[in-house]
Design a protein around this motif. Structure first.
Motif, short mmCIF file in Angstrom:
data_model
loop_
_atom_site.label_atom_id
_atom_site.label_comp_id
_atom_site.label_asym_id
_atom_site.label_seq_id
_atom_site.Cartn_x
_atom_site.Cartn_y
_atom_site.Cartn_z
N UNK A 226 17.62 44.83 48.93
CA UNK A 226 18.97 44.38 49.25
C UNK A 226 19.93 45.56 49.33
N UNK A 227 19.82 46.50 48.41
CA UNK A 227 20.70 47.67 48.42
C UNK A 227 20.51 48.48 49.69
N UNK A 228 19.25 48.76 50.03
CA UNK A 228 18.95 49.55 51.23
C UNK A 228 19.43 48.81 52.49
N UNK A 229 19.09 47.54 52.58
CA UNK A 229 19.45 46.76 53.76
C UNK A 229 20.96 46.66 53.92
N UNK A 230 21.67 46.49 52.82
CA UNK A 230 23.13 46.34 52.87
C UNK A 230 23.80 47.61 53.36
N UNK A 231 23.33 48.75 52.88
CA UNK A 231 23.88 50.04 53.32
C UNK A 231 23.70 50.21 54.83
N UNK A 232 22.50 49.98 55.29
CA UNK A 232 22.20 50.16 56.71
C UNK A 232 22.91 49.11 57.56
N UNK A 233 23.01 47.89 57.06
CA UNK A 233 23.71 46.84 57.79
C UNK A 233 25.17 47.18 57.99
N UNK A 234 25.84 47.62 56.94
CA UNK A 234 27.25 47.96 57.05
C UNK A 234 27.49 49.18 57.93
N UNK A 235 26.56 50.12 57.89
CA UNK A 235 26.68 51.29 58.76
C UNK A 235 26.56 50.87 60.23
N UNK A 236 25.63 49.97 60.51
CA UNK A 236 25.45 49.47 61.86
C UNK A 236 26.69 48.71 62.34
N UNK A 237 27.23 47.84 61.51
CA UNK A 237 28.44 47.09 61.87
C UNK A 237 29.60 48.03 62.13
N UNK A 238 29.75 49.02 61.28
CA UNK A 238 30.85 50.00 61.43
C UNK A 238 30.73 50.73 62.76
#
Length: 243
Positions: A226-238
């Motif tokens: 969850x931590x890894x996915x959340x970081x990458x998800x928010x980077x992608x959205x940004x």
């Protein structure tokens, strides 16, 4: 910000949102160790992990979607016909656009939603040239090669109802995933090729409504995922918002 909590007098909060999040789940059998709402909990959970500073507004998670033949035959699964769900999602996204929102994030937690989501996004952007869709499948936000670091041995953990997916659920809801010693495990079939491909089967091998070495499911592994996915998800959205 949850769209369902916006008051009628405060509609500018909806109209001025930078993007809308449409979480996509399913109501589907994931094995004896897993809740029927697995994909709903994952969609809800990752929606909550989106950085609020990005300015998005989150719609309620869609719980009933199209499920594949290999799970729809199991009791507990409630599947919507693909054509019906496609029309539903078209109307939903057109409704979002009608509010004045031009960017729509389809946050997906169910493999069966991938094709339909892409089709809907392509269709709707054909009608509205100024609209942008981003489809995120949460499980793709972590590299497959990270399996050993996460804590899986002799497996990537991937697969329906497998340790990767269920560890992530356990990170959000540790009370809802219970693997017993007597629960059967399945060793995944060898890949047909090193190149990407899609294989659709009504009755896959190493399968009983779920697959994988489920004894490796753990809350600790889930938190890493969850931590890894959340970081990458928010980077992608940004990056999407900044383009």
């Amino acid at each position: 910000m949850k769209a369902s909590e916006i008051h009628g007098r405060d509609l500018e909060l909806l109209e001025n949102a930078a993007f809308a999040v449409v979480p996509l789940g399913s109501f589907e059998y994931h094995g004896p160790h897993s809740p029927l709402g697995t994909d709903i909990f994952l969609a809800d959970g990752f929606a909550e992990k989106i950085d609020p500073n990005l300015g998005g507004v989150t719609l309620p998670t869609i719980p009933f979607t199209a499920c594949p033949g290999k799970t729809s035959k199991y009791a507990g699964t409630i599947s919507i016909r693909p054509s019906i769900f496609q029309e539903y999602l078209i109307d939903l996204t057109l409704g979002v656009i009608h509010q004045g929102i031009k960017k729509i994030l389809l946050l997906n937690a169910h493999d069966g939603n991938m094709g339909i989501s892409r089709t809907v996004a392509e269709y709707v952007t054909g009608l509205h040239k100024d609209v942008s869709f981003l489809l995120i499948n949460w499980w793709q936000m972590v590299e497959i090669d990270d399996a050993e670091e996460i804590g899986f041995k002799d497996t990537s953990g991937r697969g329906h109802g497998g340790p990767y997916e269920m560890s992530a659920v356990k990170a959000f809801r540790p009370d809802l995933v219970t693997v017993r010693k007597e629960d059967e495990e399945f060793i995944g079939a060898a890949p047909l090729s090193s190149f990407p491909y899609i294989l659709v089967e009504g009755t896959p091998k190493s399968w009983d409504g779920y697959t994988g070495l489920i004894q490796q499911t753990s809350e600790e592994a889930g938190k890493k995922i969850v931590d890894k996915a959340s970081i990458h998800m928010n980077e992608l959205i940004r990056n999407w918002l900044d383009q």
